[in-house]
Design an enzyme around this catalytic site. Structure first.
Site, PDB file in Angstrom:
ATOM      1  N   ARG A  12       0.342 -13.466   7.988  1.00 22.72           N
ATOM      2  CA  ARG A  12       1.400 -13.087   8.918  1.00 22.72           C
ATOM      3  C   ARG A  12       0.908 -13.081  10.367  1.00 22.72           C
ATOM      4  NH1 ARG A  12       0.231 -12.788   4.317  1.00 22.72           N
ATOM      5  NH2 ARG A  12      -0.650 -10.701   4.517  1.00 22.72           N
ATOM      6  N   CYS A  23       3.953  -4.435   3.763  1.00 26.73           N
ATOM      7  CA  CYS A  23       3.156  -5.179   4.731  1.00 26.73           C
ATOM      8  C   CYS A  23       3.742  -4.877   6.099  1.00 26.73           C
ATOM      9  CB  CYS A  23       3.203  -6.681   4.451  1.00 26.73           C
ATOM     10  SG  CYS A  23       2.469  -7.686   5.773  1.00 26.73           S
ATOM     11  N   ASN A  24       2.999  -4.170   6.919  1.00 29.19           N
ATOM     12  CA  ASN A  24       3.517  -3.781   8.232  1.00 29.19           C
ATOM     13  C   ASN A  24       3.808  -4.985   9.118  1.00 29.19           C
ATOM     14  OD1 ASN A  24       3.174  -0.581   8.761  1.00 29.19           O
ATOM     15  ND2 ASN A  24       1.595  -1.287   7.356  1.00 29.19           N
ATOM     16  N   THR A  25       2.919  -5.990   9.087  1.00 30.76           N
ATOM     17  CA  THR A  25       3.081  -7.132   9.996  1.00 30.76           C
ATOM     18  C   THR A  25       4.353  -7.908   9.694  1.00 30.76           C
ATOM     19  OG1 THR A  25       0.662  -7.262  10.043  1.00 30.76           O
ATOM     20  CG2 THR A  25       1.869  -9.062  11.059  1.00 30.76           C
ATOM     21  N   THR A  51      -3.059  -4.545  12.302  1.00 32.31           N
ATOM     22  CA  THR A  51      -3.507  -5.917  12.570  1.00 32.31           C
ATOM     23  C   THR A  51      -3.171  -6.315  14.002  1.00 32.31           C
ATOM     24  OG1 THR A  51      -1.410  -6.931  11.916  1.00 32.31           O
ATOM     25  CG2 THR A  51      -3.075  -6.593  10.166  1.00 32.31           C
ATOM     26  N   LYS A 101      -9.555  -6.872   2.267  1.00 33.17           N
ATOM     27  CA  LYS A 101      -8.894  -8.041   1.676  1.00 33.17           C
ATOM     28  C   LYS A 101      -9.845  -8.851   0.783  1.00 33.17           C
ATOM     29  CE  LYS A 101      -4.994  -9.004   4.804  1.00 33.17           C
ATOM     30  NZ  LYS A 101      -3.956  -9.018   3.766  1.00 33.17           N
ATOM     31  N   CYS A 116      -1.340  -0.470   8.508  1.00 35.17           N
ATOM     32  CA  CYS A 116      -1.639  -1.683   7.751  1.00 35.17           C
ATOM     33  C   CYS A 116      -1.931  -1.235   6.329  1.00 35.17           C
ATOM     34  CB  CYS A 116      -2.838  -2.417   8.343  1.00 35.17           C
ATOM     35  SG  CYS A 116      -3.393  -3.808   7.323  1.00 35.17           S
TER      36      CYS A 116
END
Length: 236
Positions: A51, A86-88, A128, A168, A197
């Site tokens: 992202r 997923c924040n992004t 991020t 990750k 995140c």
């Protein structure tokens, strides 16, 4: 008990965070038997393009087309409410909400509401580069009267290292490195740190952090999903 609704989760960003989110929902729902748990659809879209890379690289339209297709698939499968751990991905929050006709459980908004309700005045956001540069939390929190602080350029490099090169990749995450980011934000007067995140949610659990100084966006999304979909939130 409220009317039950089927929850759709668009996950895989990353898979470990999605697994943790599902586990949190199960563990935080008060039930007396299996049938009282929420009905949940999970699409673990692990091959979703990165992202941050796509948003900062000017490929947001291409990324949105993928996300929109996933949402339509989940709706056709009966998803009534949507959550994205997923924040992004919340860069597209308005489009996602439109696609779900208002039934998008927005992680940024529910986290911001928690911060305001707890009376915090100055929030340090750890996220991020994509979430930071799009100022997703900043825009929402400043509208609610909360000052927002992001890490310095050097500490933001630490954040990205923790997220991409550690969590990750299946590691627990360097607690000392993470706390150096936290210290900088505390020294700038922050009275709350937002784990913005979901890989940081994984790190947070891996190291068993506690205390009111942290607000974990994944925890807030968990509570909101259980409430919206007719379950009863349970927290020991």
């Amino acid at each position: 008990m409220a009317e039950r609704k089927k929850l759709a989760i668009l996950g895989g960003m990353g898979p470990e965070a999605t697994e943790m989110f599902y586990k949190k929902i199960i563990e935080s729902t008060r039930v007396s038997n299996d049938r009282e748990h929420l009905d949940i659809l999970i699409y673990n879209h692990a091959s979703m393009p990165d992202r941050t890379e796509y948003i900062l690289g000017g490929k947001e339209d291409e990324l949105w087309n993928i996300i929109e297709g996933d949402i339509e698939m989940l709706k056709k499968m009966g998803g009534e409410y949507l959550a994205i751990p997923c924040n992004t991905c919340h860069y597209f929050q308005d489009k996602i909400d439109d696609s779900m006709h208002g039934h998008f459980i927005n992680m940024i908004k529910v986290t911001a509401e928690r911060i305001v309700n707890k009376g915090y005045k100055k929030a340090g956001i750890i996220a991020t580069d994509g979430t930071v540069k799009a100022d997703m939390y900043g825009k929402t929190l400043r509208d609610l009267g909360v000052e927002v602080v992001y890490p310095s350029e050097e500490r933001q490099k630490d954040v990205m290292d923790i997220i991409y090169n550690q969590v990750k990749q299946g590691e627990k995450g360097d607690k000392k490195q993470f706390l150096s980011v936290v210290k900088e934000l505390r020294d700038k007067g922050c009275d709350v740190i937002v784990l913005a995140c979901t890989e940081l949610s994984v790190l947070y659990q891996n190291h068993d952090f506690n205390g009111d100084f942290y607000v974990d966006a994944m925890d807030e999304l968990t509570k909101a999903c259980i409430d919206k979909c007719g379950g009863e939130y349970y927290n020991e």
